[in-house]
Design an enzyme around this catalytic site. Structure first.
Site, PDB file in Angstrom:
ATOM      1  N   TYR A 194      14.631  31.632   6.055  1.00 13.26           N
ATOM      2  CA  TYR A 194      13.470  32.339   6.599  1.00 13.26           C
ATOM      3  C   TYR A 194      13.598  32.578   8.102  1.00 13.26           C
ATOM      4  O   TYR A 194      14.056  31.710   8.854  1.00 13.26           O
ATOM      5  CB  TYR A 194      12.189  31.541   6.343  1.00 13.26           C
ATOM      6  N   MET A 212       9.985  25.161   1.257  1.00 11.10           N
ATOM      7  CA  MET A 212       9.121  24.283   0.477  1.00 11.10           C
ATOM      8  C   MET A 212       9.926  23.438  -0.515  1.00 11.10           C
ATOM      9  O   MET A 212       9.669  22.242  -0.674  1.00 11.10           O
ATOM     10  CB  MET A 212       8.066  25.095  -0.280  1.00 11.10           C
ATOM     11  N   LYS A 245       0.836  -1.199   0.000  1.00 11.78           N
ATOM     12  CA  LYS A 245       0.000   0.000   0.000  1.00 11.78           C
ATOM     13  C   LYS A 245       0.872   1.251   0.000  1.00 11.78           C
ATOM     14  O   LYS A 245       2.081   1.190   0.223  1.00 11.78           O
ATOM     15  CB  LYS A 245      -0.924   0.000   1.215  1.00 11.78           C
ATOM     16  N   ARG A 257      -9.583  -0.644  15.665  1.00 12.37           N
ATOM     17  CA  ARG A 257      -9.501   0.252  14.511  1.00 12.37           C
ATOM     18  C   ARG A 257     -10.554  -0.163  13.488  1.00 12.37           C
ATOM     19  O   ARG A 257     -11.498   0.570  13.234  1.00 12.37           O
ATOM     20  CB  ARG A 257      -8.071   0.195  13.940  1.00 12.37           C
TER      21      ARG A 257
END
EC number: 5.1.1.1
Length: 369
Positions: A264, A313, A38, A136
């Protein structure tokens, strides 16, 4: 050293094969092996991983969602695929691509049976999930009578496997709880066999369960994180090989004077004349801001270079003052000299979150066995 061209995640299929064979060797030969692929095979490449595992003998695949299974089928994967978390809206695709649902609630069970009957199916393979303490997904032990009655009254589906999920198989302090889960599941399995006069595949062991509770291997085991080189235990980790190596390159080197700041909010100030290198990846690629300001570093020419300033980013800055390097040189984020578990720990998280979080904009490079 050859110049890197971009940020890449190298996927070593030789390491994958080694991990499969190592884990497989810890269970009896007649026990089947379900490979969990997955989330793009834990952040790597689900198609390439599935193709390799199919080649070397995996009996089953498991993914979270139907679209993940469809992707495997479109790539030519023929091995049975179980869907952990199917949704009614995608049943048509599930049937079209011969995918097998995990049914974990009365509502979902009835919905799928109604769908299978409408499509005039006979003995369509399904997997029944039982909740033995994870709390779950899954049926509680007290619900078995009701569930068995529903299953008895249809010929549209047939239970291919019954399974549960261990909550803390890697934690020896939770051994009593884990043994309780295993015993609960054994009771449920016994009731099923008595009720239906056949034994479906039975599985409860995940990667840590395979190593720590071999007596619970039953007729199938599931492995996810172990296939990708992580065993949740330093002793197990020594036998496994991380499949993914995240690499990038130095885009530019800035020469700063004592007292100048980096990035930053000026969160990092150099206390000597320094060389600061920029790397073309950032939190949009899965390397979160929490790794900034010397929490961890990377490797340039086999030398450690701390991350400095706030991670951006698309850009990370590292201090390479004491490293003889230049623009275009290769940088290793994790893999090779730096285990992803160590990197993840510096960000107060786990290897699962780190490796599955590497953005799909990072190019995957497949390294054959």
């Amino acid at each position: 050293m050859p110049k890197a061209q971009e940020t890449v995640l190298e996927i070593d299929l030789g390491a994958l094969a080694h991990n499969y064979r190592t884990i497989r060797s810890n269970v009896p030969q007649d026990v089947k092996f379900m490979a969990v692929i997955k989330a793009y095979a834990y952040g790597s490449d689900s198609v390439s991983v599935a193709q390799k595992l199919e080649e070397i003998g995996a009996d089953y695949f498991a993914v979270a969602y139907i679209q993940e299974g469809v992707r495997l089928r479109k790539a030519g994967i023929s091995t049975p695929v179980m869907i952990f978390h199917p949704q009614k809206e995608n049943f048509e695709q599930l049937l079209e691509h011969c995918l097998e649902p995990s049914l974990y609630s009365e509502k979902l069970l009835k919905e799928f049976i109604a769908f299978a009957e409408e499509k005039q199916q006979k003995d369509y393979p399904v997997h029944i999930k039982f909740n033995t303490g994870m709390n779950r997904l899954g049926f509680a032990e007290k619900e078995t009578g009701k569930i068995f009655e529903i299953l008895r009254n249809t010929s549209a589906v047939k239970v291919q496997s019954a399974f549960s999920h261990l909550a803390a198989s890697e934690d020896w302090k939770e051994r009593e709880f884990t043994l309780g889960q295993i015993n609960t599941f054994r009771r449920i399995a016994t009731k099923f066999i008595e009720e239906f006069s056949y034994e479906p595949l039975l599985h409860i062991c995940n990667t840590s369960g395979i190593f720590n509770y071999p007596e619970a291997a039953l007729s199938m085991v599931r492995s996810g994180i172990g296939l990708y080189g992580f065993g949740n235990d330093k002793n197990i980790d020594t036998d496994l090989k991380p499949v993914g190596t995240l690499k990038t390159l130095i885009s530019q080197i800035q020469h700063l004077e004592t007292g100048e700041t980096v990035g930053y909010n000026r969160t990092y100030k150099v206390d000597r004349p320094s060389k600061i290198a920029t790397l073309p990846l950032g939190y949009a690629d899965g390397i979160h801001r929490k790794y900034g300001n010397e929490k961890i570093g990377v490797f340039v020419k086999e030398q450690y270079a701390p991350i400095v300033g706030n991670i951006c980013m698309d850009i990370i800055m590292i201090d390479v003052t004491d490293i003889d390097c230049e623009e275009g040189d290769e940088v290793i984020i994790f893999g090779g000299p730096q285990h992803a578990t160590k990197f993840a720990k510096a960000g107060d998280t786990i290897s699962y979150e780190l490796i599955t979080g590497i953005s799909q904009r990072v190019t995957r490079v497949i390294i054959p066995e």
